[in-house]
Design an enzyme around this catalytic site. Structure first.
Site, PDB file in Angstrom:
ATOM      1  CE  LYS A 156      -6.797   8.029  15.011  1.00  0.00           C
ATOM      2  NZ  LYS A 156      -6.054   9.225  14.584  1.00  0.00           N
ATOM      3  CG  ASP A 203      -6.861  11.677  11.911  1.00  0.00           C
ATOM      4  OD1 ASP A 203      -7.482  12.440  12.675  1.00  0.00           O
ATOM      5  OD2 ASP A 203      -6.551  10.515  12.229  1.00  0.00           O
TER       6      ASP A 203
END
Length: 280
Positions: free
Chosen positions: A70, A106
């Site tokens: 990420k 997220d």
């Protein structure tokens, strides 16, 4: 049926075998009759740049990224969305006419999960944990207009570091501290979010970060752990009469946001949720 016209999206991570994203997205594509397929790709950390470049060359339309990619993916992108830039991590890529754009869904997934039961604007939030998930959720909460955020961590230095990092990038009413101040902070809080892995299967009998006596009936409690669906923390919250939000909802809504980025269509959230529930 997969043909030469099928649009390919997928997941890059290491490992990816456990991921529930492929069945969730493929069920959504099938329900809407979209000619898409979602495929998991196990990509080692040192091969990420080549893998992203290769995905573009192969005509892949989009990717999700999970651990350990990420943060390291940022240097391989052409454009980075505002929230992703603040967070310093991406979990969704879109390939469009030679341009790779990175997003972080997220935090947005966590906020949408909360907003099923309470608008987050002007709310006082207490968050336990100071890792990657906490960072993503914190920035998105601030962008969504919360009143205040208190970051609490077993190691208070980590909470302080995250607080200072956030304040250096975005104007915010934010404080930090150790678990010792949790009970006091909860007395005036509207929302409690646990971003730690405490209570995750097979450790689902762990002592939770907070018990029923520390909570109140006007509190909304969100545990980002989704296996089991009802964690030890959520059981304690129910004893206090608080409203509970399962971590499955964040997984669901972050996926729905990625789906929309890739297809420009609203995700069939009910179908995606049904698939996740069946998997669990």
């Amino acid at each position: 049926m997969i043909t030469g016209k099928t649009n390919i999206v997928g997941l890059m991570g290491d490992p990816v075998e456990h991921s529930m994203s492929p069945p969730m997205h493929n069920a959504a594509f099938e329900h809407l009759g979209l000619d898409y397929v979602y495929v998991p790709f196990n990509v080692k950390k040192n091969a990420l740049g080549e893998a992203i470049k290769g995905a573009g060359a192969l005509g892949i339309k989009g990717l999700n990224l999970t651990i350990p990619h990420k943060t390291s993916a940022l240097k391989f992108l052409d454009v980075i969305d505002e929230a992703a830039e603040l967070i310093g991590a991406v979990n969704t890529l879109k390939f469009d006419r030679g341009t790779i754009t990175g997003y972080n869904t997220d935090g947005l997934g966590a906020v949408k999960a909360l907003e099923e039961v309470i608008p987050v604007k002007n709310k006082n939030v207490v968050m336990v944990g100071a890792g990657g998930a906490a960072r993503a959720v914190a920035f998105q909460l601030i962008l969504s207009g919360i009143e205040s955020l208190t970051i609490i961590n077993r190691t208070p230095e980590k909470a302080l570091k995250l607080k200072n990092d956030i304040k250096s990038q975005i104007e915010s009413n934010i404080s930090s501290g150790s678990l010792e101040i949790l009970e006091k902070e909860l007395s005036g809080a509207d929302i409690l979010i646990d971003t730690t892995p405490i209570g995750m299967y097979p450790h689902d009998t762990d002592i939770p970060v907070a018990n029923a006596s520390m909570m109140h009936s006007d509190l909304v409690v969100n545990d980002l752990v989704y296996n089991p669906l009802e964690t030890v923390l959520l059981k304690e919250a129910e004893k206090a009469g608080a409203i509970t939000v399962s971590g499955l909802k964040m997984l669901l809504y972050q996926g729905a946001e990625a789906f929309k980025i890739w297809t420009n269509k609203k995700a069939p959230v009910d179908i995606m949720e049904k698939t996740l529930m069946e998997l669990l």
